[in-house]
Design an enzyme around this catalytic site. Structure first.
Site, PDB file in Angstrom:
ATOM      1  CG  ASP A  47      19.900  46.652  -5.123  1.00  0.00           C
ATOM      2  OD1 ASP A  47      20.878  46.034  -5.572  1.00  0.00           O
ATOM      3  OD2 ASP A  47      18.803  46.749  -5.741  1.00  0.00           O
ATOM      4  CG  ASP A  88      21.742  46.746 -11.325  1.00  0.00           C
ATOM      5  OD1 ASP A  88      21.870  47.530 -12.270  1.00  0.00           O
ATOM      6  OD2 ASP A  88      22.681  46.075 -10.847  1.00  0.00           O
TER       7      ASP A  88
HETATM    8  C1  XBP Z   1      21.569  42.909  -9.902  1.00  0.00           C
HETATM    9  C2  XBP Z   1      21.956  41.782 -10.756  1.00  0.00           C
HETATM   10  C3  XBP Z   1      22.976  42.021 -11.796  1.00  0.00           C
HETATM   11  C4  XBP Z   1      22.536  42.977 -12.917  1.00  0.00           C
HETATM   12  C5  XBP Z   1      23.532  43.018 -14.050  1.00  0.00           C
HETATM   13  O1  XBP Z   1      20.930  42.412  -8.742  1.00  0.00           O
HETATM   14  O2  XBP Z   1      21.486  40.674 -10.605  1.00  0.00           O
HETATM   15  O3  XBP Z   1      23.297  40.790 -12.388  1.00  0.00           O
HETATM   16  O4  XBP Z   1      21.312  42.534 -13.447  1.00  0.00           O
HETATM   17  O5  XBP Z   1      24.832  43.290 -13.605  1.00  0.00           O
HETATM   18  P1  XBP Z   1      20.777  43.295  -7.409  1.00  0.00           P
HETATM   19  P2  XBP Z   1      26.076  42.314 -13.942  1.00  0.00           P
HETATM   20  O6  XBP Z   1      20.085  44.564  -7.792  1.00  0.00           O
HETATM   21  O7  XBP Z   1      19.922  42.463  -6.508  1.00  0.00           O
HETATM   22  O8  XBP Z   1      22.154  43.517  -6.835  1.00  0.00           O
HETATM   23  O9  XBP Z   1      25.991  41.976 -15.392  1.00  0.00           O
HETATM   24  O10 XBP Z   1      27.284  43.140 -13.593  1.00  0.00           O
HETATM   25  O11 XBP Z   1      25.955  41.072 -13.082  1.00  0.00           O
HETATM   26 MG    MG Z   2      18.147  45.364  -7.202  1.00  0.00          MG
END
Ligand code: XBP
Ligand code: MG
Length: 262
Positions: free
Chosen positions: A16, A18
């Site tokens: 993953d 973020d």
């Molecule tokens: C990540 C997200 C994303 C980020 C922002 O979740 O939910 O929406 O917050 O990125 P995970 P975008 O780590 O579970 O994949 O604005 O590109 O959506």
């Molecule tokens: Mg995440």
């Protein structure tokens, strides 16, 4: 190849982005959303606390639409909301790119070491994220360098799927591209939605807790404070009291989880 008990060998680590690779949310995406609001004279800002609640909605555009539902000053017609969400999201991604290219969001401790170890040991790596591809690219270009994409055999992002996490689609697509079964890979995740998605696709999940997701989801093969340290993990790291999480630790957790899962 199988290990004792018929457990398949670990062949891939699926990352993953973020929260897991880097703490991108509070000082990255959130700040960039607020810059986008200010740039368009939209009269609201997302505090650290509110953003933590909004993170339950995966996907930045979906998060914007959800928040608009609670604001009397947001456009009333769905078509206008959608248009505004798309505009704000595109602007946000630009501001986010500026933040990460300035080096303000480092990778979390132990992340690059584990990646290097995977590369040296011939373990495939992939990315399974809800985030837009441009955001993955700007973060990894700034942290791993221009050839970052060569580190990963599959990169599946938010726009590549119909349903974002906690739906397993992103993980199922990664496995298909890797041509591996779920039992041959582990997922590294930080959030309950991410852990649920990976587990629903059949992968053993290793959770590194992040700033916004300090509570451990129940579905994990292992849960700990981060890849930077061996202390504080459940199940505990065996044989070492100092240092970072290694591929051998992932492999052991993968094995134990697979035996238990039958
Ligand atoms: C990540 C997200 C994303 C980020 C922002 O979740 O939910 O929406 O917050 O990125 P995970 P975008 O780590 O579970 O994949 O604005 O590109 O959506
Ligand atoms: Mg995440």
């Amino acid at each position: 190849m199988t290990r004792s008990g018929g457990v398949p060998a670990l062949k891939a680590v699926v990352w993953d982005v973020d929260g897991t690779m880097a703490e991108t949310e509070r000082d990255g995406h959130r700040v960039a959303f607020n810059q986008a609001f200010a740039a368009t004279a939209v009269p609201w800002q997302w505090s650290e606390e509110l953003y933590g609640q909004l993170l339950r909605i995966t996907g930045g555009r979906e998060r914007l639409l959800h928040d608009m539902g609670a604001r009397a000053c947001a456009p009333q017609r769905p078509r206008d909301r959608e248009r505004l969400a798309r505009l704000l999201h595109a602007l946000k991604n630009g501001f986010y790119g500026d933040i990460v290219s300035e080096g303000r969001i480092p990778l979390r401790g132990g992340v690059v070491d584990l990646m290097q170890e995977c590369r040296e040991r011939g373990i495939a790596m992939a990315i399974a994220t809800t985030t837009s591809r441009i955001n993955v690219s700007s973060l990894l270009h700034a942290t791993l360098g221009a050839s970052w994409a060569q580190w990963f055999q599959a990169v599946v992002c938010g726009e590549d799927v119909q349903r974002k996490k906690p739906h397993p689609e992103v993980y199922l697509r990664v496995l298909k591209q890797l041509r591996l079964g779920a039992a041959e890979a582990v997922a590294l995740e930080d959030s309950p939605a991410g852990a649920t998605a990976a587990a629903a696709a059949g992968l053993a999940v290793i959770v590194t807790r992040s700033a916004y997701f300090a509570d451990s989801p129940g579905v994990a093969a292992a849960v700990g404070p981060g890849l930077h340290e061996v202390a504080g993990w459940s199940p505990p790291v065996r044989g070492r009291r100092h240092g970072r999480i290694r591929l051998a630790d992932l492999s052991r957790w993968h094995y134990s989880w697979s035996v238990k899962a039958g």
